[in-house]
Scaffold this active site. Structure first.
Site, PDB file in Angstrom:
ATOM      1  CG  HIS A   1     -22.052 -38.090  33.779  1.00 56.39           C
ATOM      2  ND1 HIS A   1     -22.269 -39.362  33.302  1.00 56.39           N
ATOM      3  CD2 HIS A   1     -21.844 -38.224  35.116  1.00 56.39           C
ATOM      4  CE1 HIS A   1     -22.194 -40.225  34.312  1.00 56.39           C
ATOM      5  NE2 HIS A   1     -21.944 -39.556  35.415  1.00 56.39           N
TER       6      HIS A   1
ATOM      7  CG  ASP B   1     -19.789 -36.287  28.667  1.00 65.30           C
ATOM      8  OD1 ASP B   1     -20.304 -36.386  29.786  1.00 65.30           O
ATOM      9  OD2 ASP B   1     -19.886 -37.187  27.800  1.00 65.30           O
TER      10      ASP B   1
ATOM     11  CG  HIS C   1     -25.567 -43.008  32.136  1.00 66.09           C
ATOM     12  ND1 HIS C   1     -24.659 -43.784  31.451  1.00 66.09           N
ATOM     13  CD2 HIS C   1     -24.951 -41.812  32.360  1.00 66.09           C
ATOM     14  CE1 HIS C   1     -23.547 -43.098  31.267  1.00 66.09           C
ATOM     15  NE2 HIS C   1     -23.696 -41.909  31.812  1.00 66.09           N
TER      16      HIS C   1
ATOM     17  CG  ASP D   1     -24.241 -40.522  27.958  1.00 66.63           C
ATOM     18  OD1 ASP D   1     -24.493 -40.057  26.828  1.00 66.63           O
ATOM     19  OD2 ASP D   1     -23.236 -40.197  28.613  1.00 66.63           O
TER      20      ASP D   1
ATOM     21  CG  HIS E   1     -21.955 -40.036  23.897  1.00 68.34           C
ATOM     22  ND1 HIS E   1     -21.405 -41.078  24.599  1.00 68.34           N
ATOM     23  CD2 HIS E   1     -21.960 -38.964  24.738  1.00 68.34           C
ATOM     24  CE1 HIS E   1     -21.102 -40.672  25.825  1.00 68.34           C
ATOM     25  NE2 HIS E   1     -21.420 -39.386  25.930  1.00 68.34           N
TER      26      HIS E   1
END
Length: 320
Positions: A65, A67, A141, A212, A270
Protein backbone atom coordinates in the site's frame (compact mmCIF):
# COMPACT_ATOMS: atom_id res chain seq x y z
CA UNK A 1 19.62 -0.78 19.88
CA UNK A 2 17.22 2.05 19.20
CA UNK A 3 13.98 2.55 17.28
CA UNK A 4 13.15 5.90 15.66
CA UNK A 5 9.64 6.51 14.33
CA UNK A 6 9.83 8.50 11.10
CA UNK A 7 6.12 8.42 10.33
CA UNK A 8 3.17 7.45 12.53
CA UNK A 9 0.08 8.42 10.51
CA UNK A 10 -2.25 6.22 8.49
CA UNK A 11 -3.27 6.56 4.86
CA UNK A 12 -1.93 10.00 4.04
CA UNK A 13 0.62 12.44 5.46
CA UNK A 14 -0.55 15.33 7.63
CA UNK A 15 1.29 18.35 9.04
CA UNK A 16 1.63 16.49 12.36
CA UNK A 17 2.39 12.96 11.22
CA UNK A 18 4.04 11.56 8.13
CA UNK A 19 3.07 8.12 6.80
CA UNK A 20 4.70 4.94 8.00
CA UNK A 21 8.43 4.39 8.32
CA UNK A 22 10.54 3.16 11.23
CA UNK A 23 14.33 3.09 11.57
CA UNK A 24 16.08 0.45 13.68
CA UNK A 25 19.56 1.54 14.74
CA UNK A 26 21.77 -1.48 15.33
CA UNK A 27 24.13 -1.82 18.31
CA UNK A 28 27.86 -1.33 17.74
CA UNK A 29 27.42 -0.82 14.01
CA UNK A 30 28.88 2.65 13.44
CA UNK A 31 25.51 4.23 12.74
CA UNK A 32 24.27 1.40 10.51
CA UNK A 33 20.50 1.04 10.49
CA UNK A 34 17.57 -0.79 8.92
CA UNK A 35 14.32 0.69 7.71
CA UNK A 36 10.85 -0.79 8.03
CA UNK A 37 8.51 0.64 5.38
CA UNK A 38 9.09 3.80 3.41
CA UNK A 39 5.98 5.91 3.02
CA UNK A 40 5.94 9.13 1.03
CA UNK A 41 8.49 11.65 2.30
CA UNK A 42 10.61 9.15 4.23
CA UNK A 43 13.88 10.54 2.91
CA UNK A 44 12.96 13.97 4.30
CA UNK A 45 12.22 12.40 7.69
CA UNK A 46 15.58 10.63 7.62
CA UNK A 47 17.33 13.97 7.12
CA UNK A 48 15.42 15.52 10.01
CA UNK A 49 16.41 12.56 12.20
CA UNK A 50 20.04 13.02 11.07
CA UNK A 51 20.26 9.50 9.67
CA UNK A 52 22.60 9.09 6.70
CA UNK A 53 21.37 7.15 3.69
CA UNK A 54 24.87 5.76 3.22
CA UNK A 55 24.47 3.92 6.57
CA UNK A 56 21.19 2.30 5.53
CA UNK A 57 21.75 -1.26 4.33
CA UNK A 58 18.41 -3.10 4.58
CA UNK A 59 14.78 -2.12 4.03
CA UNK A 60 11.88 -4.35 5.04
CA UNK A 61 8.51 -3.56 3.42
CA UNK A 62 5.42 -4.90 5.17
CA UNK A 63 3.02 -4.52 2.23
CA UNK A 64 2.52 -2.67 -1.02
CA UNK A 65 0.00 0.00 0.00
CA UNK A 66 1.20 3.46 -0.91
CA UNK A 67 1.47 4.85 2.62
CA UNK A 68 4.12 2.19 3.30
CA UNK A 69 5.86 2.23 -0.08
CA UNK A 70 5.64 5.44 -2.11
CA UNK A 71 8.78 6.94 -0.56
CA UNK A 72 10.93 4.05 -1.73
CA UNK A 73 11.79 5.19 -5.31
CA UNK A 74 12.93 8.63 -4.17
CA UNK A 75 14.95 7.20 -1.32
CA UNK A 76 16.68 4.69 -3.60
CA UNK A 77 17.42 7.47 -6.08
CA UNK A 78 18.84 9.88 -3.49
CA UNK A 79 21.04 7.22 -1.95
CA UNK A 80 23.12 6.95 -5.12
CA UNK A 81 24.37 10.51 -4.49
CA UNK A 82 25.65 9.69 -1.00
CA UNK A 83 29.33 8.82 -0.93
CA UNK A 84 30.12 5.48 0.64
CA UNK A 85 26.75 3.88 -0.05
CA UNK A 86 27.26 0.13 -0.30
CA UNK A 87 24.87 -2.67 -1.20
CA UNK A 88 21.22 -2.06 -0.31
CA UNK A 89 18.95 -5.03 0.29
CA UNK A 90 15.16 -4.79 0.00
CA UNK A 91 12.75 -7.37 1.43
CA UNK A 92 9.01 -7.50 0.97
CA UNK A 93 5.98 -9.25 -0.53
CA UNK A 94 5.77 -10.50 -4.10
CA UNK A 95 5.29 -7.50 -6.38
CA UNK A 96 8.02 -5.44 -4.71
CA UNK A 97 10.51 -6.19 -7.50
CA UNK A 98 8.07 -5.12 -10.22
CA UNK A 99 7.28 -1.86 -8.41
CA UNK A 100 10.92 -0.91 -7.92
CA UNK A 101 12.15 -2.00 -11.34
CA UNK A 102 9.31 -0.12 -13.06
CA UNK A 103 10.18 3.09 -11.18
CA UNK A 104 13.88 2.75 -12.01
CA UNK A 105 13.30 1.87 -15.65
CA UNK A 106 10.72 4.55 -16.43
CA UNK A 107 12.77 7.28 -14.73
CA UNK A 108 15.99 6.06 -16.42
CA UNK A 109 17.73 5.99 -13.06
CA UNK A 110 21.19 4.40 -12.89
CA UNK A 111 22.38 3.46 -9.41
CA UNK A 112 25.99 3.71 -8.28
CA UNK A 113 25.52 0.89 -5.79
CA UNK A 114 24.26 -2.69 -5.85
CA UNK A 115 20.55 -3.17 -5.18
CA UNK A 116 19.26 -6.59 -4.11
CA UNK A 117 15.51 -7.22 -4.08
CA UNK A 118 14.15 -10.22 -2.18
CA UNK A 119 10.49 -11.13 -2.58
CA UNK A 120 9.79 -13.15 0.54
CA UNK A 121 7.37 -15.70 1.92
CA UNK A 122 6.58 -16.43 5.57
CA UNK A 123 9.50 -17.88 7.52
CA UNK A 124 13.12 -17.04 8.34
CA UNK A 125 14.90 -14.57 6.07
CA UNK A 126 18.51 -15.25 5.02
CA UNK A 127 20.54 -12.22 6.12
CA UNK A 128 24.26 -13.13 6.03
CA UNK A 129 24.45 -11.40 9.43
CA UNK A 130 25.33 -13.58 12.42
CA UNK A 131 24.23 -10.97 14.93
CA UNK A 132 20.55 -10.95 13.98
CA UNK A 133 17.80 -13.24 12.76
CA UNK A 134 14.66 -11.94 11.07
CA UNK A 135 11.45 -13.92 10.64
CA UNK A 136 8.50 -12.83 8.51
CA UNK A 137 4.95 -13.82 9.33
CA UNK A 138 1.84 -13.21 7.24
CA UNK A 139 -0.84 -11.05 8.87
CA UNK A 140 -4.40 -10.23 7.83
CA UNK A 141 -5.11 -7.11 5.79
CA UNK A 142 -6.71 -6.27 2.43
CA UNK A 143 -3.51 -7.23 0.60
CA UNK A 144 -0.67 -9.58 1.50
CA UNK A 145 1.12 -8.14 4.50
CA UNK A 146 4.00 -9.23 6.70
CA UNK A 147 5.13 -8.59 10.23
CA UNK A 148 8.81 -8.90 11.12
CA UNK A 149 10.39 -10.38 14.25
CA UNK A 150 13.99 -9.27 14.73
CA UNK A 151 16.01 -11.36 17.19
CA UNK A 152 19.48 -10.41 18.36
CA UNK A 153 22.01 -13.22 18.88
CA UNK A 154 22.67 -14.15 22.54
CA UNK A 155 25.26 -11.95 24.24
CA UNK A 156 28.31 -13.77 25.70
CA UNK A 157 28.84 -13.53 29.44
CA UNK A 158 31.36 -11.13 30.97
CA UNK A 159 34.84 -12.22 32.00
CA UNK A 160 35.47 -11.91 35.73
CA UNK A 161 38.81 -10.20 35.10
CA UNK A 162 39.42 -9.34 38.77
CA UNK A 163 39.03 -12.97 39.81
CA UNK A 164 41.22 -14.14 36.93
CA UNK A 165 43.97 -11.71 37.95
CA UNK A 166 43.77 -12.85 41.58
CA UNK A 167 44.31 -16.40 40.42
CA UNK A 168 47.26 -15.62 38.21
CA UNK A 169 45.57 -15.62 34.81
CA UNK A 170 47.22 -12.81 32.88
CA UNK A 171 45.39 -10.83 30.18
CA UNK A 172 46.12 -12.13 26.75
CA UNK A 173 45.15 -14.99 24.44
CA UNK A 174 43.78 -17.08 27.33
CA UNK A 175 41.15 -14.40 27.98
CA UNK A 176 39.99 -14.70 24.40
CA UNK A 177 39.71 -18.48 24.64
CA UNK A 178 37.72 -18.28 27.87
CA UNK A 179 35.42 -15.68 26.34
CA UNK A 180 34.78 -18.05 23.43
CA UNK A 181 33.78 -20.77 25.90
CA UNK A 182 37.05 -22.74 25.73
CA UNK A 183 38.64 -24.20 28.87
CA UNK A 184 42.34 -23.32 29.30
CA UNK A 185 45.40 -24.72 31.07
CA UNK A 186 47.82 -22.40 32.86
CA UNK A 187 51.64 -22.81 32.67
CA UNK A 188 51.65 -24.34 36.15
CA UNK A 189 49.20 -27.01 35.08
CA UNK A 190 46.08 -25.59 36.69
CA UNK A 191 42.91 -25.72 34.63
CA UNK A 192 40.45 -22.85 34.28
CA UNK A 193 36.99 -23.72 33.07
CA UNK A 194 35.22 -21.17 30.92
CA UNK A 195 32.03 -21.91 32.85
CA UNK A 196 33.80 -20.74 36.02
CA UNK A 197 35.54 -17.65 34.63
CA UNK A 198 32.77 -16.30 32.44
CA UNK A 199 29.34 -15.29 33.65
CA UNK A 200 26.21 -16.62 32.03
CA UNK A 201 25.31 -14.95 28.76
CA UNK A 202 22.20 -12.92 28.13
CA UNK A 203 19.42 -13.56 25.67
CA UNK A 204 19.33 -11.27 22.66
CA UNK A 205 16.73 -8.55 22.36
CA UNK A 206 13.57 -9.09 20.32
CA UNK A 207 11.80 -6.35 18.36
CA UNK A 208 8.55 -7.12 16.52
CA UNK A 209 7.27 -4.67 13.91
CA UNK A 210 3.89 -5.49 12.39
CA UNK A 211 2.35 -4.20 9.21
CA UNK A 212 -1.32 -3.24 8.94
CA UNK A 213 -3.45 -6.05 10.32
CA UNK A 214 -6.64 -7.22 11.90
CA UNK A 215 -6.13 -9.06 15.20
CA UNK A 216 -4.77 -12.52 14.36
CA UNK A 217 -2.86 -15.40 15.90
CA UNK A 218 0.21 -14.78 13.77
CA UNK A 219 0.60 -11.31 15.30
CA UNK A 220 0.62 -12.87 18.76
CA UNK A 221 3.19 -15.48 17.72
CA UNK A 222 5.54 -12.94 16.15
CA UNK A 223 5.34 -10.77 19.27
CA UNK A 224 5.91 -13.55 21.81
CA UNK A 225 8.17 -12.26 24.64
CA UNK A 226 9.28 -9.30 22.52
CA UNK A 227 11.15 -6.51 24.27
CA UNK A 228 9.20 -4.10 22.06
CA UNK A 229 6.12 -4.68 19.93
CA UNK A 230 5.15 -2.06 17.35
CA UNK A 231 1.48 -2.50 16.44
CA UNK A 232 -0.85 -0.40 14.33
CA UNK A 233 -3.81 1.23 16.11
CA UNK A 234 -5.63 2.99 13.31
CA UNK A 235 -8.90 3.32 15.24
CA UNK A 236 -10.09 3.87 18.77
CA UNK A 237 -12.26 1.70 20.97
CA UNK A 238 -15.80 1.21 19.69
CA UNK A 239 -14.71 1.18 16.03
CA UNK A 240 -13.92 -2.53 15.84
CA UNK A 241 -16.39 -3.16 13.01
CA UNK A 242 -14.93 -0.37 10.85
CA UNK A 243 -11.40 -1.49 11.67
CA UNK A 244 -12.19 -5.06 10.62
CA UNK A 245 -13.74 -3.94 7.34
CA UNK A 246 -10.54 -2.08 6.41
CA UNK A 247 -8.16 -4.73 7.75
CA UNK A 248 -6.97 -2.68 10.71
CA UNK A 249 -6.94 -2.79 14.52
CA UNK A 250 -8.07 -0.59 17.37
CA UNK A 251 -5.75 0.45 20.17
CA UNK A 252 -7.50 -1.97 22.54
CA UNK A 253 -6.97 -4.83 20.10
CA UNK A 254 -3.28 -3.93 19.87
CA UNK A 255 -3.07 -3.96 23.67
CA UNK A 256 -4.76 -7.36 23.76
CA UNK A 257 -2.20 -8.75 21.29
CA UNK A 258 0.68 -7.43 23.42
CA UNK A 259 -0.87 -8.93 26.55
CA UNK A 260 -1.42 -12.34 24.98
CA UNK A 261 2.13 -12.33 23.59
CA UNK A 262 3.61 -11.34 26.95
CA UNK A 263 5.56 -8.56 25.29
CA UNK A 264 7.52 -6.25 27.57
CA UNK A 265 6.50 -2.98 25.92
CA UNK A 266 4.02 -1.84 23.27
CA UNK A 267 4.25 1.16 20.95
CA UNK A 268 1.08 1.88 18.97
CA UNK A 269 1.24 3.79 15.69
CA UNK A 270 -0.48 4.28 12.28
CA UNK A 271 -3.19 6.57 13.65
CA UNK A 272 -6.12 7.76 11.57
CA UNK A 273 -6.01 11.48 10.74
CA UNK A 274 -9.35 11.84 12.56
CA UNK A 275 -7.44 11.85 15.87
CA UNK A 276 -5.41 14.79 17.11
CA UNK A 277 -2.53 14.34 19.56
CA UNK A 278 -4.71 14.71 22.64
CA UNK A 279 -7.15 12.12 21.35
CA UNK A 280 -4.28 9.72 20.62
CA UNK A 281 -2.98 10.13 24.17
CA UNK A 282 -6.45 9.23 25.45
CA UNK A 283 -6.51 6.15 23.23
CA UNK A 284 -3.22 4.98 24.70
CA UNK A 285 -4.53 5.65 28.21
CA UNK A 286 -7.53 3.44 27.44
CA UNK A 287 -5.19 0.66 26.36
CA UNK A 288 -3.36 0.65 29.71
CA UNK A 289 -6.31 -1.12 31.28
CA UNK A 290 -5.31 -4.14 29.17
CA UNK A 291 -1.55 -3.64 28.77
CA UNK A 292 0.06 -1.15 31.18
CA UNK A 293 3.35 -0.52 29.36
CA UNK A 294 1.87 1.11 26.24
CA UNK A 295 2.82 4.38 24.59
CA UNK A 296 1.58 6.25 21.56
CA UNK A 297 4.33 6.82 19.00
CA UNK A 298 4.93 10.22 17.45
CA UNK A 299 7.15 11.26 14.57
CA UNK A 300 10.82 11.28 15.70
CA UNK A 301 10.08 9.47 18.94
CA UNK A 302 13.20 7.47 19.90
CA UNK A 303 12.90 4.29 21.96
CA UNK A 304 15.96 2.61 23.45
CA UNK A 305 15.77 -1.17 23.76
CA UNK A 306 18.16 -2.00 26.62
CA UNK A 307 20.12 -5.26 26.64
CA UNK A 308 18.67 -8.11 28.61
CA UNK A 309 20.61 -8.66 31.86
CA UNK A 310 23.46 -11.18 32.08
CA UNK A 311 25.51 -12.54 34.97
CA UNK A 312 29.07 -12.25 36.33
CA UNK A 313 31.76 -14.92 36.34
CA UNK A 314 31.75 -17.41 39.21
CA UNK A 315 34.33 -17.15 41.97
CA UNK A 316 35.89 -20.61 42.14
CA UNK A 317 39.61 -21.28 42.32
CA UNK A 318 41.24 -22.89 39.27
CA UNK A 319 41.64 -26.63 39.55
CA UNK A 320 45.15 -27.87 40.23
Amino acid sequence: MKLIFLGTGAGRPTLRRNVTSIALLLPQAGGRFWLFDAGEGTQHQLQRAKLKLSRLDRIFITHLHGDHLYGLPGLISSRTFHEGSGKLRLYGPPGLRGFVECALTQSELHLDYELEIHEIEPGPIALDDERFAVEAGELQHRVRVFGYRVTEAPRPGSLNSAWLAENGVEPGPLYGKLKRGEDVELPDGRKVLASEAVGPGAEGRIVTILGDTRPCEEAVRLAKNADLLVHEATFGAGMEEKAASYGHSTVLQAAETASRARARRLAVTHFSARYDDEAIDRLAADGRAIFPDILAAADFLELEIPPRPGGEGRRKAPKS
